[in-house]
Write a protein that holds these residues in place. Structure first.
Motif, PDB file in Angstrom:
ATOM      1  N   UNK A  58       0.837  -1.194   0.000  1.00  0.00           N
ATOM      2  CA  UNK A  58       0.000   0.000   0.000  1.00  0.00           C
ATOM      3  C   UNK A  58       0.878   1.253   0.000  1.00  0.00           C
ATOM      4  N   UNK A  59       0.415   2.307  -0.696  1.00  0.00           N
ATOM      5  CA  UNK A  59       1.095   3.602  -0.649  1.00  0.00           C
ATOM      6  C   UNK A  59       0.699   4.294   0.655  1.00  0.00           C
ATOM      7  N   UNK A  60       1.505   4.132   1.681  1.00  0.00           N
ATOM      8  CA  UNK A  60       1.184   4.656   3.009  1.00  0.00           C
ATOM      9  C   UNK A  60       2.151   5.775   3.346  1.00  0.00           C
ATOM     10  N   UNK A  85      -8.107   1.335  -3.168  1.00  0.00           N
ATOM     11  CA  UNK A  85      -8.393   0.130  -3.948  1.00  0.00           C
ATOM     12  C   UNK A  85      -8.343  -1.108  -3.064  1.00  0.00           C
ATOM     13  N   UNK A  86      -7.398  -1.116  -2.139  1.00  0.00           N
ATOM     14  CA  UNK A  86      -7.282  -2.248  -1.218  1.00  0.00           C
ATOM     15  C   UNK A  86      -8.487  -2.285  -0.286  1.00  0.00           C
ATOM     16  N   UNK A 102      -4.410  -8.758   9.351  1.00  0.00           N
ATOM     17  CA  UNK A 102      -5.592  -8.842   8.492  1.00  0.00           C
ATOM     18  C   UNK A 102      -5.402  -8.010   7.231  1.00  0.00           C
ATOM     19  N   UNK A 103      -4.796  -6.829   7.381  1.00  0.00           N
ATOM     20  CA  UNK A 103      -4.564  -5.969   6.217  1.00  0.00           C
ATOM     21  C   UNK A 103      -3.569  -6.596   5.246  1.00  0.00           C
ATOM     22  N   UNK A 104      -2.536  -7.240   5.773  1.00  0.00           N
ATOM     23  CA  UNK A 104      -1.553  -7.871   4.885  1.00  0.00           C
ATOM     24  C   UNK A 104      -2.180  -9.019   4.100  1.00  0.00           C
ATOM     25  N   UNK A 105      -3.091  -9.770   4.753  1.00  0.00           N
ATOM     26  CA  UNK A 105      -3.787 -10.850   4.036  1.00  0.00           C
ATOM     27  C   UNK A 105      -4.701 -10.279   2.953  1.00  0.00           C
TER      28      UNK A 105
END
Length: 407
Positions: A58-60, A85-86, A102-105
């Motif tokens: 992700x662009x964080x 989009x994610x 959870x976010x990485x999955x």
């Protein structure tokens, strides 16, 4: 065999998950510290996997950049994706779970679902990231300059009211302005009227020579006569002189930084393929052009022109349900605010100059004549401009591609 690597980047670390089609878990979520050893271990593990591997991060803010750097240097496919989009990725659950694992999955599942459409991060993206960083700094110093100028004018209204309106000379390439330089030397109205016309004329002549401005005797007399009617609230005291001159130095410093950033942005933007096409559009100069390129990035990632207006947040939303269809909706404003700011400034420039043959001006003028609200026609104009921008840059990309194939 596909290996989808989902990377949820945060400050100082990333949470990584690796899955394969049909939900096969290769590596459960685990944390990777953003150190040379931590990231190199991650690279070594990914290189040891069998089959094709693609990573998505992700662009964080700026937190994801160390990951992009090491993956690019290791020649591992990695794609930087907009978090929106994610976020739209289907969780297939009623529970609301917000955690790094959870976010990485979720990111890994996004990589699998969009495997063929993923766009690899390239060296050209590095240039665009640099340009975007410069634009963020430009915006920061511009806010400082606006605040410093407002503060200076507020102070001068008590010592030399209206001094900021005495000259119409445009700002120089280094950002300096004549009224500011004048106020540094003649910070109080008594510096003009209490020394007499002859003495002031000589001092004004020396001031023009020192700062390389044109000198006119008539202007000196005009300034002297205008000073006779002004009322100063603050006395001519060294304390106020110090405050005003320090404020001017602060303003000049911000202006100097801005001009250096402006030049660097233009030089960097000129290395990108769409530069000449963007600069040829009406109203786009050496300030707005690099800013647009910085915030829009590589438009090849947009599949159609509606996508670019949606990214900018100037697209009208959709509000429909059953028999109800709302025709007038507010803009989504979901994209970068600096981009919308640049677009609004550009629309203002077009309206001020009134180019009769420009399609954007014709559109703005028509909407304005229809009695549309200011924000409505300005947003619609920005939408129109972006569609033209998309079409011209896309056509230029196709020309470059055709030329490369011929060679």
């Amino acid at each position: 065999m596909y290996n989808a690597v989902g990377i949820d980047a945060s400050k100082g670390k990333s949470t990584v998950s690796i899955i394969r089609p049909a939900g096969v878990v290769v590596k459960r979520p685990y944390d990777v510290i953003h150190t040379a050893s931590g990231l190199n271990d991650l690279i070594s593990y990914i290189q040891s996997l069998e089959g094709e591997t693609k990573a998505v991060v992700e662009c964080t803010g700026r937190y994801h950049e160390p990951v992009l750097k090491v993956f690019s240097e290791a020649n591992i496919f990695i794609s930087a994706v907009n978090p929106k989009l994610i976020k739209g990725q289907n969780d297939n659950t009623l529970r609301h779970v917000k955690s790094d694992p959870a976010d990485s999955r979720k990111i890994a599942r996004y990589a699998l679902d969009n495997w063929a459409e993923l766009r690899q991060y390239s060296s050209m993206d590095t240039t665009r990231e640099q340009l975007k960083t410069l634009n963020a700094q430009f915006d920061f110093f511009m806010k400082q300059k606006v605040a410093a100028k407002a503060n200076l004018i507020s102070l001068l209204d008590n010592t030399y009211p209206g001094v900021n309106k005495l000259f119409k000379s445009p700002a120089r390439e280094d950002g300096s302005e004549k009224w500011v330089d004048f106020a540094y030397s003649f910070w109080h109205v008594d510096c003009v009227r209490k020394i007499g016309l002859k003495a002031f004329t000589e001092r004004y002549k020396s001031f023009c020579k020192k700062h390389k401005y044109n000198f006119r005797t008539g202007k000196a007399q005009e300034l002297f006569e205008l000073s006779q009617e002004l009322v100063a609230v603050f006395p001519k005291d060294k304390t106020y002189k110090m405050i005003i001159q320090q404020s001017i130095l602060q303003l000049n410093l911000a202006s100097e930084h801005l001009e250096k950033l402006r030049k660097e942005m233009d030089d960097l933007a000129s290395t990108l393929p769409e530069y000449e096409t963007v600069m040829s559009m009406y109203g786009v100069g050496k300030t707005y052009g690099p800013q647009l390129i910085a915030e829009l990035g590589d438009i090849s990632r947009f599949t159609h022109r509606e996508a670019i207006t949606a990214y900018a947040g100037v697209d009208p939303g959709v509000d429909e349900s059953g028999q109800r269809k709302r025709k007038s909706n507010a803009a989504s404003k979901c994209g970068p605010s600096r981009l919308r700011k640049t677009l609004f400034q550009l629309m203002s420039t077009i309206l001020q100059n009134k180019p009769a043959n420009d399609p954007v001006y014709q559109f703005l003028d028509r909407k304005r004549s229809e009695g549309k609200n200011y924000y409505v026609y300005m947003t619609a104009g920005a939408n129109k401009f972006l569609r033209i921008y998309y079409g011209k840059v896309k056509a230029h990309y196709r020309e470059l591609e055709a030329q490369s194939q011929e060679q």
